[in-house]
Every structure is written in structure tokens, then in C-alpha cells.
Design a protein around this motif. Sequence first.
Motif, mmCIF file in Angstrom:
data_model
loop_
_atom_site.group_PDB
_atom_site.id
_atom_site.type_symbol
_atom_site.label_atom_id
_atom_site.label_comp_id
_atom_site.label_asym_id
_atom_site.label_seq_id
_atom_site.Cartn_x
_atom_site.Cartn_y
_atom_site.Cartn_z
ATOM 1 N N VAL A 164 -1.341 6.847 5.539
ATOM 2 C CA VAL A 164 -1.939 5.548 5.255
ATOM 3 C C VAL A 164 -3.331 5.531 5.879
ATOM 4 C CG1 VAL A 164 -1.737 3.059 5.532
ATOM 5 C CG2 VAL A 164 0.325 4.448 5.260
ATOM 6 N N THR A 165 -4.337 5.226 5.075
ATOM 7 C CA THR A 165 -5.706 5.209 5.580
ATOM 8 C C THR A 165 -6.215 3.778 5.734
ATOM 9 O OG1 THR A 165 -6.722 5.251 3.391
ATOM 10 C CG2 THR A 165 -6.180 7.396 4.393
ATOM 11 N N ALA A 218 -7.833 -1.628 3.652
ATOM 12 C CA ALA A 218 -8.963 -2.525 3.377
ATOM 13 C C ALA A 218 -9.045 -2.854 1.888
ATOM 14 C CB ALA A 218 -10.268 -1.895 3.861
ATOM 15 N N GLN A 219 -8.764 -1.873 1.049
ATOM 16 C CA GLN A 219 -8.787 -2.098 -0.402
ATOM 17 C C GLN A 219 -7.724 -3.118 -0.807
ATOM 18 O OE1 GLN A 219 -11.081 -0.944 -2.502
ATOM 19 N NE2 GLN A 219 -10.139 -2.086 -4.168
ATOM 20 N N VAL A 261 0.611 -4.039 12.615
ATOM 21 C CA VAL A 261 1.215 -2.783 13.035
ATOM 22 C C VAL A 261 1.758 -2.130 11.771
ATOM 23 C CG1 VAL A 261 2.954 -1.680 14.461
ATOM 24 C CG2 VAL A 261 1.800 -3.751 15.287
ATOM 25 N N ILE A 262 1.189 -0.992 11.430
ATOM 26 C CA ILE A 262 1.534 -0.297 10.193
ATOM 27 C C ILE A 262 2.273 0.990 10.537
ATOM 28 C CG2 ILE A 262 0.633 0.776 8.085
ATOM 29 C CD1 ILE A 262 0.088 -2.244 8.250
ATOM 30 N N VAL A 309 0.848 -1.199 0.000
ATOM 31 C CA VAL A 309 0.000 0.000 0.000
ATOM 32 C C VAL A 309 0.883 1.248 0.000
ATOM 33 C CG1 VAL A 309 -1.696 1.314 1.356
ATOM 34 C CG2 VAL A 309 -1.906 -1.173 1.147
ATOM 35 N N ALA A 310 0.520 2.219 -0.825
ATOM 36 C CA ALA A 310 1.271 3.470 -0.908
ATOM 37 C C ALA A 310 1.361 4.133 0.464
ATOM 38 C CB ALA A 310 0.607 4.418 -1.898
ATOM 39 N N GLY A 311 2.553 4.549 0.840
ATOM 40 C CA GLY A 311 2.769 5.221 2.113
ATOM 41 C C GLY A 311 3.202 4.307 3.237
ATOM 42 N N VAL A 312 3.000 2.996 3.075
ATOM 43 C CA VAL A 312 3.395 2.046 4.116
ATOM 44 C C VAL A 312 4.906 1.836 4.042
ATOM 45 C CG1 VAL A 312 3.223 -0.331 4.948
ATOM 46 C CG2 VAL A 312 1.172 0.874 4.184
#
Length: 70
Positions: A49-50, A55-56, A43-44, A27-30
Amino acid sequence: MSQQIYIVNGMTCQHCVQNVQNKLSAVAGVQSARVQLMPPRAVIEGDDVTLDALAQALAGTQFKIQSMAV
């Protein structure tokens, strides 16, 4: 960089953990995703990050992610 902890449902084994970790890491930003089976959580660490983005990343799988209640 912020850190968030989420509950991940649907994992039953270490293969599931690795699968979820790979998907969330993409996921972008992770910058870091650490997933564990017991207790079932992720744990992210990252920026902007949303929960929706996470979820997507798991859409179409048996895994569901949700915020931890404070």
C-alpha cells in the motif's frame, strides 16, 4: 503484512472519520484501515500500500493524508 500510520487532515466529526475509513479501506492491498479523529490519523495494515494510492482515494475530498514524521 505491514502497518503504517498516517496523519489525516480535514476531519471534523465522526461522519468524516467513517467516510475516510471507507475510502481508505477500498484501496487495493489494504486489509484494515482504522481512522480516528483525535489525534487525526489512520492506521493502515496491508501489503504494497503506497501513500500515493491512499492520497488518490481521498482525491476530490477535503481530506488530506500524509506520512507521519519519525
